[in-house]
Design a protein around this motif. Structure first.
Motif, short mmCIF file in Angstrom:
data_model
loop_
_atom_site.label_atom_id
_atom_site.label_comp_id
_atom_site.label_asym_id
_atom_site.label_seq_id
_atom_site.Cartn_x
_atom_site.Cartn_y
_atom_site.Cartn_z
N ASN A 131 7.39 -11.32 0.64
CA ASN A 131 6.45 -12.00 1.55
C ASN A 131 5.01 -11.73 1.13
OD1 ASN A 131 6.47 -13.60 4.15
ND2 ASN A 131 5.07 -11.97 4.72
N ALA A 132 4.72 -10.49 0.75
CA ALA A 132 3.37 -10.17 0.26
C ALA A 132 3.04 -10.97 -0.99
CB ALA A 132 3.26 -8.67 -0.02
N ALA A 133 4.05 -11.18 -1.83
CA ALA A 133 3.85 -11.95 -3.06
C ALA A 133 3.53 -13.41 -2.74
CB ALA A 133 5.10 -11.86 -3.93
N ALA A 154 8.13 1.22 -0.71
CA ALA A 154 6.80 0.82 -1.17
C ALA A 154 6.72 0.82 -2.69
CB ALA A 154 5.74 1.75 -0.58
N GLU A 155 7.29 1.84 -3.33
CA GLU A 155 7.23 1.93 -4.78
C GLU A 155 8.00 0.79 -5.43
OE1 GLU A 155 5.84 3.00 -8.25
OE2 GLU A 155 5.25 3.92 -6.35
N ARG A 156 9.18 0.47 -4.89
CA ARG A 156 9.95 -0.65 -5.45
C ARG A 156 9.20 -1.97 -5.27
NH1 ARG A 156 14.49 2.22 -3.25
NH2 ARG A 156 14.39 0.95 -1.34
N ALA A 157 8.53 -2.14 -4.14
CA ALA A 157 7.77 -3.36 -3.90
C ALA A 157 6.61 -3.49 -4.88
CB ALA A 157 7.26 -3.39 -2.46
N ARG A 158 5.91 -2.40 -5.13
CA ARG A 158 4.80 -2.43 -6.09
C ARG A 158 5.31 -2.83 -7.48
NH1 ARG A 158 3.26 2.80 -3.72
NH2 ARG A 158 1.55 2.49 -2.23
N ALA A 159 6.46 -2.27 -7.88
CA ALA A 159 7.03 -2.60 -9.20
C ALA A 159 7.42 -4.07 -9.26
CB ALA A 159 8.23 -1.71 -9.48
N ALA A 160 8.01 -4.58 -8.20
CA ALA A 160 8.41 -5.99 -8.17
C ALA A 160 7.19 -6.91 -8.21
CB ALA A 160 9.26 -6.26 -6.93
N LEU A 161 6.16 -6.56 -7.48
CA LEU A 161 4.93 -7.36 -7.48
C LEU A 161 4.31 -7.38 -8.87
CD1 LEU A 161 3.55 -6.12 -4.06
CD2 LEU A 161 3.93 -8.54 -4.63
N LYS A 162 4.34 -6.25 -9.54
CA LYS A 162 3.79 -6.18 -10.90
C LYS A 162 4.59 -7.09 -11.83
CE LYS A 162 2.48 -2.90 -14.53
NZ LYS A 162 2.44 -1.46 -14.92
N ALA A 164 6.03 -9.74 -11.06
CA ALA A 164 5.68 -11.11 -10.70
C ALA A 164 4.26 -11.46 -11.09
CB ALA A 164 5.89 -11.33 -9.21
N GLY A 165 3.51 -10.49 -11.62
CA GLY A 165 2.13 -10.74 -12.02
C GLY A 165 1.17 -10.77 -10.86
N LEU A 166 1.49 -10.06 -9.78
CA LEU A 166 0.65 -10.05 -8.59
C LEU A 166 0.31 -8.61 -8.22
CD1 LEU A 166 2.75 -12.69 -6.65
CD2 LEU A 166 0.42 -13.05 -7.50
N SER A 167 -0.83 -8.43 -7.55
CA SER A 167 -1.24 -7.07 -7.21
C SER A 167 -1.99 -6.99 -5.89
CB SER A 167 -2.12 -6.49 -8.33
OG SER A 167 -3.23 -7.35 -8.57
N PRO A 168 -1.39 -7.47 -4.79
CA PRO A 168 -2.01 -7.22 -3.49
C PRO A 168 -1.97 -5.72 -3.22
CG PRO A 168 0.21 -8.01 -3.20
CD PRO A 168 -0.08 -8.15 -4.66
N GLU A 169 -2.81 -5.25 -2.31
CA GLU A 169 -2.83 -3.83 -2.00
C GLU A 169 -1.63 -3.46 -1.15
OE1 GLU A 169 -5.89 -0.37 -0.37
OE2 GLU A 169 -6.38 -2.50 -0.10
N VAL A 170 -0.81 -2.53 -1.65
CA VAL A 170 0.34 -2.01 -0.89
C VAL A 170 0.00 -0.59 -0.45
CG1 VAL A 170 2.78 -1.41 -0.94
CG2 VAL A 170 1.98 -3.47 -2.12
N VAL A 171 -0.11 -0.40 0.84
CA VAL A 171 -0.52 0.88 1.40
C VAL A 171 0.70 1.61 1.94
CG1 VAL A 171 -1.88 1.98 3.21
CG2 VAL A 171 -2.79 -0.02 2.02
N LEU A 172 0.83 2.89 1.60
CA LEU A 172 1.88 3.71 2.17
C LEU A 172 1.36 4.31 3.48
CD1 LEU A 172 4.67 5.06 1.93
CD2 LEU A 172 3.56 6.92 0.67
N GLY A 173 1.98 3.93 4.58
CA GLY A 173 1.53 4.42 5.87
C GLY A 173 2.33 3.81 7.00
N ASP A 174 2.02 4.22 8.21
CA ASP A 174 2.68 3.71 9.40
C ASP A 174 2.03 2.39 9.80
OD1 ASP A 174 3.83 3.19 11.83
OD2 ASP A 174 3.49 5.18 12.68
N GLY A 175 2.80 1.32 9.75
CA GLY A 175 2.26 0.01 10.08
C GLY A 175 1.71 -0.08 11.49
N ALA A 176 2.18 0.77 12.39
CA ALA A 176 1.67 0.74 13.76
C ALA A 176 0.18 1.06 13.82
CB ALA A 176 2.44 1.74 14.63
N ALA A 177 -0.33 1.73 12.80
CA ALA A 177 -1.76 2.06 12.74
C ALA A 177 -2.56 0.97 12.05
CB ALA A 177 -1.97 3.39 12.03
N GLY A 178 -1.88 -0.03 11.50
CA GLY A 178 -2.59 -1.05 10.74
C GLY A 178 -3.21 -0.44 9.49
N TRP A 179 -4.33 -1.03 9.07
CA TRP A 179 -5.08 -0.48 7.92
C TRP A 179 -6.56 -0.77 8.14
CZ3 TRP A 179 -4.49 3.21 4.78
CH2 TRP A 179 -5.23 3.33 3.60
#
Length: 392
Positions: A131-133, A154-162, A164-179
């Motif tokens: 979805n991020a991609a 998160a690590e697997r998602a970063r590798a998959a995005l790479k 696919a040639g894409l690099s949105p920011e993937v943050v490791l954290g609790d989504g309830a806090a947002g960013w």
């Protein structure tokens, strides 16, 4: 057999065509679905959900590549992690904790999000990264931030995005806090079910911005997509769109063990009465009756267990006190036995909610909406925010 890059592109284009024909996908998102293959984001061992049997079955890319490829582009949800990563082996685990949503639902959510050029989007729940991609392909890497609580996911998602040639920011954290570092956002999209909308999401969305989330109550596993527009005062309001069912935010999962002490002995000192309502009146998995009952009877969890070939018992537990209720249904009997215990008469509330919903003409889900105060307090309503529900 593994698909070539060209074959993956054709498979993605075909999936986009089918979703366009179904009305889930809008033309502006079709290019992303064709350019960003879902298969790039799935692990070698997956558990697609069989919609007919209600079971998840293991599919290994190494052992059965054709089925794996076919599944990657099928319109089915796929579990990619069990038991928060503690699961081992090929058979399904106990609780599905990460997945790739069915493409139809992904397309519907992107359609309802209505994110356009130049908008900044915060995604809650990276999951596989697909979805991020899709968001990054259309809006640009710099405009997409995705938050994932599980380090391995998160690590697997970063590798998959790479890949696919894409690099949105993937943050490791609790989504309830947002960013907050990336705020304010024009759009917030959650890919996990929520039982309380975090105030941080409201605070990090600009006025006029949109939050799209699968929202529900602890009454059931049901979620409904709600599209909320944030107001100048920090509140947000909008209508429910469609029924879905997502894995819940980890901090908002319901712990059923908490109810063990509610019923030390059945029926104990519970009050006994009768009801003419039937098991069918409670509603099933994707029926609005269950969802509406949850809106009208807050802080209540409910489950139905079979007790015989033509019999079942519905349990209702209060989340605040040790009040509980149980109703024994039997097919063909004109009434059912009700047991209620504690200061809260849970079955009376459920019956009142169902009777009210029926008296209103059994309104569809899309006639209901939600207003969320800046502190996260929800206020459900029917037809208009000025018409709050009479209960809850």
């Amino acid at each position: 057999m593994t698909l070539t890059h060209e074959e993956e592109g054709r498979a993605g284009d075909e999936l986009a065509r089918l979703l366009l024909e179904a009305g889930a996908l809008t033309p502006e998102w079709a290019g992303a679905f064709g350019a960003v293959p879902r298969a790039l984001f799935l692990p070698d061992l997956i558990w697609p959900y069989d919609m007919t049997t209600g079971r998840s079955v293991p599919v290994s890319r190494g052992e059965d590549p054709e089925t794996w490829e076919r599944t990657a582009y099928a319109d089915v949800p796929v579990v990619t992690q069990w038991d928060d990563g503690e699961h081992e082996g090929t058979e399904p685990g106990t609780v599905a904790t990460s997945s790739a949503s069915m493409p139809y639902v992904v397309a519907v959510m992107l359609r309802d999000l209505a994110a356009g050029a130049g908008m900044r989007v915060l995604e809650i729940g990276t999951g596989t990264g697909w979805n991020a991609a899709l968001l990054a392909h259309r809006l640009g890497d710099a405009n997409v931030v995705s938050v994932e609580i599980d380090p391995a996911v998160a690590e697997r998602a970063r590798a998959a995005l790479k890949r696919a040639g894409l690099s949105p920011e993937v943050v490791l954290g609790d989504g309830a806090a947002g960013w907050p570092e990336g705020a304010p956002y024009d759009r917030v999209i959650a890919t996990a079910g929520v039982r309380a909308l975090p105030p941080s999401w409201l605070a990090q969305t600009r006025p006029g911005g949109v939050i799209l989330a699968p929202w529900g109550t602890h009454y059931s596993d049901q979620d409904a997509l709600v599209r909320l527009t944030v107001a100048e005062d920090g509140s947000a309001s909008g209508t429910f769109r469609s029924m879905v069912e997502f894995m819940k935010l980890r901090a908002q999962r319901l712990d059923w063990d908490r109810f063990h002490e509610h019923v030390p002995a059945f029926p104990g000192d519970a009050d006994v009465s009768r009801t003419k309502l039937t098991r069918a009146d409670l509603g099933d998995r994707y029926e609005p009756a269950r969802f509406v009952t949850g809106l009208c009877v807050p802080d209540c969890a409910h489950v139905v267990n079979p007790t015989g070939p033509n019999a079942s018992r519905a349990w209702f537990f209060d989340l605040r006190t040790r009040s509980w209720a149980a109703v024994d249904f039997r097919t063909g009997r004109p009434w059912s036995t009700v047991h209620q215990s504690g200061p809260r008469r849970l079955w009376d509330e459920v019956e009142q909610a169902l009777t009210w919903w029926s008296s209103q003409g059994s309104p569809a889900l899309t006639r209901f909406g939600l207003t969320v105060a800046p502190d996260g307090t929800p206020h459900p309503w029917l037809d208009h925010p000025d018409h709050p529900l009479p209960f809850g």
